[in-house]
Design an enzyme around this catalytic site. Sequence first.
Site, PDB file in Angstrom:
ATOM      1  N   GLY A  34       0.956  -1.024  -0.104  1.00 47.65           N
ATOM      2  CA  GLY A  34      -0.186  -0.017   0.019  1.00 47.65           C
ATOM      3  C   GLY A  34       0.895   1.225   0.004  1.00 47.65           C
TER       4      GLY A  34
ATOM      5  CG  ASP B 273       6.852  -6.376   7.807  1.00 46.12           C
ATOM      6  OD1 ASP B 273       5.785  -5.567   7.580  1.00 46.12           O
ATOM      7  OD2 ASP B 273       7.113  -6.821   8.929  1.00 46.12           O
TER       8      ASP B 273
ATOM      9  CG  PHE C 140       8.948   6.786   2.506  1.00 42.81           C
ATOM     10  CD1 PHE C 140       9.787   6.355   1.716  1.00 42.81           C
ATOM     11  CD2 PHE C 140       8.310   5.787   3.447  1.00 42.81           C
ATOM     12  CE1 PHE C 140      10.187   4.914   1.434  1.00 42.81           C
ATOM     13  CE2 PHE C 140       8.703   4.556   3.331  1.00 42.81           C
ATOM     14  CZ  PHE C 140       9.695   4.129   2.440  1.00 42.81           C
ATOM     15  CB  ALA C 141       7.964   6.706   7.003  1.00 42.72           C
TER      16      ALA C 141
ATOM     17  CG  ASP D 192      13.603   7.490   4.373  1.00 40.54           C
ATOM     18  OD1 ASP D 192      14.201   6.558   5.112  1.00 40.54           O
ATOM     19  OD2 ASP D 192      13.211   7.312   3.222  1.00 40.54           O
TER      20      ASP D 192
ATOM     21  NE  ARG E 208      11.237  -1.265   0.647  1.00 44.00           N
ATOM     22  CZ  ARG E 208      11.391  -0.076   1.573  1.00 44.00           C
ATOM     23  NH1 ARG E 208      11.814   1.264   1.310  1.00 44.00           N
ATOM     24  NH2 ARG E 208      10.583  -0.402   2.694  1.00 44.00           N
TER      25      ARG E 208
HETATM   26  P1  ITT Z   1       2.765  -2.060   3.081  1.00 42.92           P
HETATM   27  O1  ITT Z   1       2.720  -2.892   4.352  1.00 42.92           O
HETATM   28  O2  ITT Z   1       1.533  -1.992   2.563  1.00 42.92           O
HETATM   29  O3  ITT Z   1       4.043  -2.559   2.174  1.00 42.92           O
HETATM   30  P2  ITT Z   1       3.868   0.111   4.950  1.00 42.92           P
HETATM   31  O4  ITT Z   1       4.096   1.274   4.751  1.00 42.92           O
HETATM   32  O5  ITT Z   1       2.712  -0.491   6.039  1.00 42.92           O
HETATM   33  O6  ITT Z   1       3.356  -0.619   3.562  1.00 42.92           O
HETATM   34  P3  ITT Z   1       5.867  -1.492   6.613  1.00 42.92           P
HETATM   35  O7  ITT Z   1       4.763  -2.166   7.428  1.00 42.92           O
HETATM   36  O8  ITT Z   1       6.842  -2.350   5.704  1.00 42.92           O
HETATM   37  O9  ITT Z   1       5.076  -0.927   5.119  1.00 42.92           O
HETATM   38  O10 ITT Z   1       6.564  -0.070   7.213  1.00 42.92           O
HETATM   39  C1  ITT Z   1       6.624  -0.132   8.530  1.00 42.92           C
HETATM   40  C2  ITT Z   1       6.797   1.436   8.562  1.00 42.92           C
HETATM   41  O11 ITT Z   1       8.036   1.975   8.302  1.00 42.92           O
HETATM   42  C3  ITT Z   1       5.782   2.242   7.829  1.00 42.92           C
HETATM   43  O12 ITT Z   1       5.409   3.637   8.607  1.00 42.92           O
HETATM   44  C4  ITT Z   1       6.717   2.609   6.653  1.00 42.92           C
HETATM   45  O13 ITT Z   1       6.218   3.761   6.017  1.00 42.92           O
HETATM   46  C5  ITT Z   1       8.140   2.906   7.476  1.00 42.92           C
HETATM   47  N1  ITT Z   1       8.918   2.398   6.268  1.00 42.92           N
HETATM   48  C6  ITT Z   1       9.295   1.452   5.746  1.00 42.92           C
HETATM   49  N2  ITT Z   1      10.129   1.559   4.840  1.00 42.92           N
HETATM   50  C7  ITT Z   1      10.916   2.790   5.145  1.00 42.92           C
HETATM   51  C8  ITT Z   1      12.014   3.350   4.579  1.00 42.92           C
HETATM   52  O14 ITT Z   1      12.833   2.758   3.619  1.00 42.92           O
HETATM   53  N3  ITT Z   1      12.311   4.490   5.192  1.00 42.92           N
HETATM   54  C9  ITT Z   1      11.648   5.001   5.878  1.00 42.92           C
HETATM   55  N4  ITT Z   1      10.671   4.589   6.490  1.00 42.92           N
HETATM   56  C10 ITT Z   1      10.099   3.511   6.214  1.00 42.92           C
END
Ligand code: ITT
Length: 204
Positions: free
Chosen positions: A8, A64, A140-141, A143, A169
């Site tokens: 998502g 994940d 994002f998030a 980062d 990743r």
């Molecule tokens: P899906 O499960 O649908 O793939 P999600 O955003 O919920 O999307 P995760 O559960 O894997 O994905 O991610 C857990 C949290 O970590 C979520 O708030 C992400 O936005 C954040 N996140 C994941 N990858 C990141 C990255 O490369 N850099 C910074 N934050 C990240």
Amino acid sequence: MLVTFITGNEHKVKEARDIFEKFGIEVNHENPGYPEVQGSIEEVAAYGAKYVAEKLQKPIIVDDTGLFIRALNGFPGTYSSYVQETLTNKGIIKLLKDEQDRYAEFRSCIGYCAPKCEPKTFLGTVAGEILSEERGNNGFAYDPLFYVKEYNKTFGELTTGEKDECSHRRKSMEKFAKWYSEQWTFTSKTLLYYLKQKIGKTFF
Ligand code: ITT
């Protein structure tokens, strides 16, 4: 080669397209959702991949990811999504106020599964430090909080290309891409062999 990426999160899709391009793998994006079980990120990815592969009746990958902060005994870890939405980066900064140990790891686990098969997982990690302020508007998030010594920048300050060079990743997807390419080559060779056998028997 084509792979269907179930997520998502549009940022993940963009990163996946950039990383997989070098391997000649095209990304098809779908977001049917899947239940996230309690457990390690490997267990979440394996369960999610199996669930979606059976539901859509085709091979797919999920990712994940979690941020594991050593001073917080690995928190938020598998709760990273919930914590990002509720506590946010500001809350993490507050939790770590006065803390000397700033070590943290991003862990990404790719889960791959095809219908009626067992899932496979591919883990990638990257080490860094949690800053006491957010820096950078890229990514994002988490980062802007995540500082990487080698670049003297946060993931939020890195360009997309730089993050893709060193990220969790990148590592998990690269492991998957290598394995997937090998499967593809093997399947194509086997198919060619059987076709040759069949055509040979019928026409010669
Ligand atoms: P899906 O499960 O649908 O793939 P999600 O955003 O919920 O999307 P995760 O559960 O894997 O994905 O991610 C857990 C949290 O970590 C979520 O708030 C992400 O936005 C954040 N996140 C994941 N990858 C990141 C990255 O490369 N850099 C910074 N934050 C990240």
